[in-house]
Design a protein around this motif. Structure first.
Motif, short mmCIF file in Angstrom:
data_model
loop_
_atom_site.label_atom_id
_atom_site.label_comp_id
_atom_site.label_asym_id
_atom_site.label_seq_id
_atom_site.Cartn_x
_atom_site.Cartn_y
_atom_site.Cartn_z
N LEU A 258 0.83 -1.20 0.00
CA LEU A 258 0.00 0.00 0.00
C LEU A 258 0.87 1.25 0.00
CD1 LEU A 258 -2.64 1.53 0.18
CD2 LEU A 258 -2.70 1.07 2.64
N LEU A 259 1.91 1.26 0.83
CA LEU A 259 2.83 2.41 0.84
C LEU A 259 3.41 2.65 -0.54
CD1 LEU A 259 4.84 1.94 4.18
CD2 LEU A 259 3.18 3.73 3.68
N ALA A 260 3.87 1.55 -1.17
CA ALA A 260 4.50 1.67 -2.48
C ALA A 260 3.51 2.16 -3.54
CB ALA A 260 5.09 0.32 -2.89
N SER A 261 2.26 1.73 -3.44
CA SER A 261 1.26 2.08 -4.47
C SER A 261 0.94 3.56 -4.50
CB SER A 261 -0.02 1.27 -4.25
OG SER A 261 -0.70 1.71 -3.08
N ALA A 265 6.11 6.96 2.34
CA ALA A 265 7.13 6.36 3.18
C ALA A 265 6.50 6.04 4.53
CB ALA A 265 8.30 7.32 3.37
N GLU A 266 7.22 5.27 5.34
CA GLU A 266 6.66 4.90 6.64
C GLU A 266 6.35 6.12 7.49
OE1 GLU A 266 7.67 2.44 10.72
OE2 GLU A 266 8.94 2.12 8.96
N LEU A 286 -6.27 1.27 16.86
CA LEU A 286 -5.06 0.55 16.51
C LEU A 286 -4.63 0.87 15.09
CD1 LEU A 286 -6.30 -2.96 17.74
CD2 LEU A 286 -4.75 -1.46 19.01
N LEU A 287 -3.33 0.84 14.87
CA LEU A 287 -2.78 0.94 13.52
C LEU A 287 -1.75 -0.16 13.35
CD1 LEU A 287 -2.58 2.47 10.79
CD2 LEU A 287 -0.66 3.74 11.78
N PHE A 288 -1.91 -0.96 12.30
CA PHE A 288 -0.98 -2.05 11.99
C PHE A 288 -0.16 -1.64 10.78
CE2 PHE A 288 -4.59 -3.84 14.18
CZ PHE A 288 -4.03 -4.75 15.07
N LYS A 289 1.16 -1.61 10.95
CA LYS A 289 2.05 -1.20 9.87
C LYS A 289 3.02 -2.35 9.57
CE LYS A 289 3.30 2.38 12.26
NZ LYS A 289 4.00 3.63 12.70
N GLU A 290 3.00 -2.84 8.36
CA GLU A 290 3.94 -3.90 7.96
C GLU A 290 5.33 -3.29 7.75
OE1 GLU A 290 4.00 -7.57 4.77
OE2 GLU A 290 3.33 -5.60 4.08
#
Length: 347
Positions: A258-261, A265-266, A286-290
């Motif tokens: 999703l970040l790349a699309s 950046a993080e 909550l936030l889930f970040k890969e």
């Protein structure tokens, strides 16, 4: 030295004695920390992975204290900080140790805003085995590592403790130092809106403004501005917004794809966790970040019923009662199931 607060009921003799002991212990810790900075030289100043405004403000402020004392030092972090925090560095260089091998090893270090020493990450490679460490922090989950500990768990931010240290050292106040302190307070109190915004915090902020901190410009830079990539990430992340059946828990997820699309950046995920938390009726957001395949960073925010610091600590993380984080091994879906179930159990 800070230590004031709002007026309240007259404490019992035992309570007053305990409060006096805490003030005396903190004053002694400040003296030991000041002696550490005066006696050592050639410092490494580090903070936690994925640094926020308090971490960068504290790191830079300690650097300015060391500069005033005529010491040599290097500022370092394992991760590159978000660009919006650049003004808090006060013109000092911060080395990203994850991007280059250590040139040498330091025998004296100051770790700020880092409850768990492991969370300085790759910066550990730059420390000598016998390095002496000053641990400055406000997280209740701090494990008390280091040679000297300067801990104040009721401080709103680590910069509040650094303010006390600056007063103890008697260094001259400058606009750059004031902006480091003000910026850290501003970000860790959510723009002076969170429950940790005390009269003491506001008194320190007022002094920093008098010393030249540009509160308006800092608020605009640190809290208001959004890049195009942040807006596009927000647009896509909202599509992942999910709730438990009772709508007491809400969360969003951001994968590497999703970040790349959206070309983000993080650092563009900063603040996203507040969206599910701010929804009416939600107790925990909550936030889930890969971070990497099989590694998910989880940010937790509480409305007050759930101690997310204790929950995060049980999962290998830490933080504050209302704001905490941890890293979970597995896929994003697995992390969601694990953490949401853990929150349900607390509720």
């Amino acid at each position: 030295m800070s230590g004031g607060g709002a007026m309240g009921p007259t404490p019992s003799p035992a309570g007053a004695a305990d409060a006096r002991k805490r003030r005396e212990a903190y004053a002694e810790a400040l003296r030991r920390a000041a002696d550490f900075l005066r006696e050592e030289d050639d410092f490494l100043v580090v903070s936690h992975l994925s640094p926020d405004g308090d971490a960068i403000g504290s790191t830079a402020a300690v650097g300015l204290l060391l500069k005033s004392l005529g010491k040599t030092y290097a500022l370092m972090n394992a991760d590159r900080p978000p660009e919006k925090y650049a003004p808090l560095l006060a013109g000092q260089e911060l080395t990203v140790c994850g991007e280059q091998p250590p040139a040498r090893r330091f025998r004296a270090a100051v770790a700020v805003d880092c409850a768990d020493f492991e969370r300085i990450g790759a910066a550990r490679r730059c420390l000598a085995e016998d390095a002496r460490i000053l641990n400055i922090d406000h997280h209740p989950t701090n494990e008390g590592y280091g040679t000297v500990q300067l801990l104040k768990f009721d401080a709103a931010a680590t910069v509040q403790i650094v303010f006390d240290l600056a007063e103890t050292l008697g260094v001259p106040w400058t606009k750059p130092l004031a902006e480091c302190i003000y910026g850290g307070l501003l970000t860790d109190t959510g723009g002076f809106r969170y429950a940790n915004t005390t009269p003491e915090v506001m008194a320190i902020a007022e002094r920093m403004l008098r010393y030249g901190a540009d509160g308006n410009a800092l608020a605009e830079q640190l809290l208001e501005k959004m890049s195009f990539s942040q807006v596009m990430l927000l647009k896509e992340a909202l599509a992942t917004l999910s709730f438990t059946e009772d709508r007491k828990i809400a969360w969003m997820s951001v994968t590497r794809d999703l970040l790349a699309s959206v070309g983000a950046a993080e650092e563009d995920t900063d603040g996203l966790v507040n969206i599910p938390r701010n929804i009416e009726g939600v107790e925990v957001g909550l936030l889930f970040k890969e971070k990497e395949p099989g590694e998910v960073k989880v940010s937790l925010r509480s409305a007050g019923r759930v101690d997310v610091a204790a929950l995060a600590k049980s999962l290998g993380g830490g933080g504050h009662v209302r704001a905490a984080g941890c890293t979970v091994r597995g896929t994003v879906a697995e992390a969601e199931r694990l953490v949401v179930d853990a929150v349900k159990a607390k509720l």
